[in-house]
Write a protein that holds these residues in place. Structure first.
Motif, PDB file in Angstrom:
ATOM      1  N   GLN A   1      -2.156  19.546  40.860  1.00 15.06           N
ATOM      2  CA  GLN A   1      -3.554  18.889  41.058  1.00 15.06           C
ATOM      3  C   GLN A   1      -3.556  19.902  41.985  1.00 15.06           C
ATOM      4  O   GLN A   1      -3.079  19.589  43.236  1.00 15.06           O
ATOM      5  CB  GLN A   1      -3.871  18.028  41.196  1.00 15.06           C
ATOM      6  CG  GLN A   1      -5.799  18.190  41.281  1.00 15.06           C
ATOM      7  CD  GLN A   1      -6.515  18.814  40.153  1.00 15.06           C
ATOM      8  OE1 GLN A   1      -5.754  18.263  39.512  1.00 15.06           O
ATOM      9  NE2 GLN A   1      -7.249  19.096  40.617  1.00 15.06           N
TER      10      GLN A   1
ATOM     11  N   VAL B   1     -16.688  16.804  41.314  1.00 11.57           N
ATOM     12  CA  VAL B   1     -16.196  15.866  40.371  1.00 11.57           C
ATOM     13  C   VAL B   1     -15.714  16.804  39.413  1.00 11.57           C
ATOM     14  O   VAL B   1     -15.125  15.739  38.332  1.00 11.57           O
ATOM     15  CB  VAL B   1     -18.140  15.849  39.246  1.00 11.57           C
ATOM     16  CG1 VAL B   1     -17.858  15.017  37.693  1.00 11.57           C
ATOM     17  CG2 VAL B   1     -18.846  14.864  40.953  1.00 11.57           C
ATOM     18  N   THR B   2     -16.100  18.176  38.552  1.00  8.37           N
ATOM     19  CA  THR B   2     -14.704  18.677  38.726  1.00  8.37           C
ATOM     20  C   THR B   2     -13.384  18.238  38.487  1.00  8.37           C
ATOM     21  O   THR B   2     -12.614  18.346  37.529  1.00  8.37           O
ATOM     22  CB  THR B   2     -15.516  19.732  38.121  1.00  8.37           C
ATOM     23  OG1 THR B   2     -16.894  19.984  37.929  1.00  8.37           O
ATOM     24  CG2 THR B   2     -14.476  20.863  37.493  1.00  8.37           C
ATOM     25  N   ASP B   3     -13.010  18.858  39.707  1.00 10.12           N
ATOM     26  CA  ASP B   3     -11.658  18.673  40.995  1.00 10.12           C
ATOM     27  C   ASP B   3     -11.437  16.944  40.331  1.00 10.12           C
ATOM     28  O   ASP B   3      -9.678  16.747  39.580  1.00 10.12           O
ATOM     29  CB  ASP B   3     -11.460  18.799  42.327  1.00 10.12           C
ATOM     30  CG  ASP B   3     -11.670  20.428  42.200  1.00 10.12           C
ATOM     31  OD1 ASP B   3     -12.108  21.653  41.107  1.00 10.12           O
ATOM     32  OD2 ASP B   3     -12.023  20.438  43.144  1.00 10.12           O
ATOM     33  N   PHE B   4     -11.590  15.670  40.597  1.00 10.80           N
ATOM     34  CA  PHE B   4     -11.910  14.814  39.986  1.00 10.80           C
ATOM     35  C   PHE B   4     -11.200  14.623  39.122  1.00 10.80           C
ATOM     36  O   PHE B   4     -10.150  14.139  38.334  1.00 10.80           O
ATOM     37  CB  PHE B   4     -12.603  13.947  41.218  1.00 10.80           C
ATOM     38  CG  PHE B   4     -12.162  12.462  40.749  1.00 10.80           C
ATOM     39  CD1 PHE B   4     -11.521  11.777  42.019  1.00 10.80           C
ATOM     40  CD2 PHE B   4     -12.630  11.648  40.006  1.00 10.80           C
ATOM     41  CE1 PHE B   4     -11.059  10.849  41.801  1.00 10.80           C
ATOM     42  CE2 PHE B   4     -12.163  10.030  40.454  1.00 10.80           C
ATOM     43  CZ  PHE B   4     -11.613   9.812  40.617  1.00 10.80           C
ATOM     44  N   ASN B   5     -12.375  14.933  37.751  1.00 11.67           N
ATOM     45  CA  ASN B   5     -11.482  14.781  36.737  1.00 11.67           C
ATOM     46  C   ASN B   5     -10.432  15.404  35.978  1.00 11.67           C
ATOM     47  O   ASN B   5      -9.853  14.804  35.243  1.00 11.67           O
ATOM     48  CB  ASN B   5     -13.205  15.496  35.594  1.00 11.67           C
ATOM     49  CG  ASN B   5     -14.316  14.729  35.958  1.00 11.67           C
ATOM     50  OD1 ASN B   5     -14.009  13.439  36.175  1.00 11.67           O
ATOM     51  ND2 ASN B   5     -15.357  14.326  36.004  1.00 11.67           N
TER      52      ASN B   5
ATOM     53  N   LEU C   1      -8.070  13.439  36.764  1.00 13.45           N
ATOM     54  CA  LEU C   1      -7.326  11.868  35.947  1.00 13.45           C
ATOM     55  C   LEU C   1      -7.174  12.302  34.370  1.00 13.45           C
ATOM     56  O   LEU C   1      -6.541  11.556  34.631  1.00 13.45           O
ATOM     57  CB  LEU C   1      -9.028  11.094  35.617  1.00 13.45           C
ATOM     58  CG  LEU C   1      -9.998  10.509  37.224  1.00 13.45           C
ATOM     59  CD1 LEU C   1     -11.399  10.202  36.559  1.00 13.45           C
ATOM     60  CD2 LEU C   1      -9.775   9.333  37.662  1.00 13.45           C
ATOM     61  N   ALA C   2      -7.610  13.086  34.424  1.00 14.71           N
ATOM     62  CA  ALA C   2      -6.601  13.626  32.712  1.00 14.71           C
ATOM     63  C   ALA C   2      -5.613  13.527  33.436  1.00 14.71           C
ATOM     64  O   ALA C   2      -4.703  13.602  32.062  1.00 14.71           O
ATOM     65  CB  ALA C   2      -7.384  15.579  32.766  1.00 14.71           C
TER      66      ALA C   2
ATOM     67  N   ARG D   1      -3.813  10.466  33.651  1.00 12.94           N
ATOM     68  CA  ARG D   1      -3.967   9.583  31.962  1.00 12.94           C
ATOM     69  C   ARG D   1      -2.751  10.419  31.190  1.00 12.94           C
ATOM     70  O   ARG D   1      -1.880   9.697  31.118  1.00 12.94           O
ATOM     71  CB  ARG D   1      -4.959   9.977  31.347  1.00 12.94           C
ATOM     72  CG  ARG D   1      -6.520   9.042  32.082  1.00 12.94           C
ATOM     73  CD  ARG D   1      -7.008   8.825  31.352  1.00 12.94           C
ATOM     74  NE  ARG D   1      -8.639   8.519  31.919  1.00 12.94           N
ATOM     75  CZ  ARG D   1      -9.190   9.049  32.163  1.00 12.94           C
ATOM     76  NH1 ARG D   1      -9.606  10.370  32.922  1.00 12.94           N
ATOM     77  NH2 ARG D   1     -10.069   8.629  33.450  1.00 12.94           N
TER      78      ARG D   1
END
Length: 57
Positions: free
Chosen positions: A28, A40-44, A47-48, A51
């Motif tokens: 990342q 928010v876009t970077d954080f999501n 997270l993806a 996962r």
């Protein structure tokens, strides 16, 4: 740990109930976000990747 290696076959994937072998998450890039929406876009994206690697559910 490569899929199919003796350790991954013995331990399996980690779950919320038991420890196991997980994959390393994909890279990342460092965030250079200048807005909350971009953070928010970077954080999501992070997270993806976590996962997909099985690090979080």
């Amino acid at each position: 740990m490569a899929a199919g290696s003796p350790v991954s076959q013995r331990n399996g994937r980690a779950t919320t109930a038991r420890p196991g072998t997980v994959l390393q998450a994909a890279t990342q890039a460092d965030s250079v976000a200048a807005t909350v929406g971009a953070v928010v876009t970077d954080f999501n994206a992070l997270l993806a990747k976590l996962r997909t690697a099985g690090i979080i559910a």
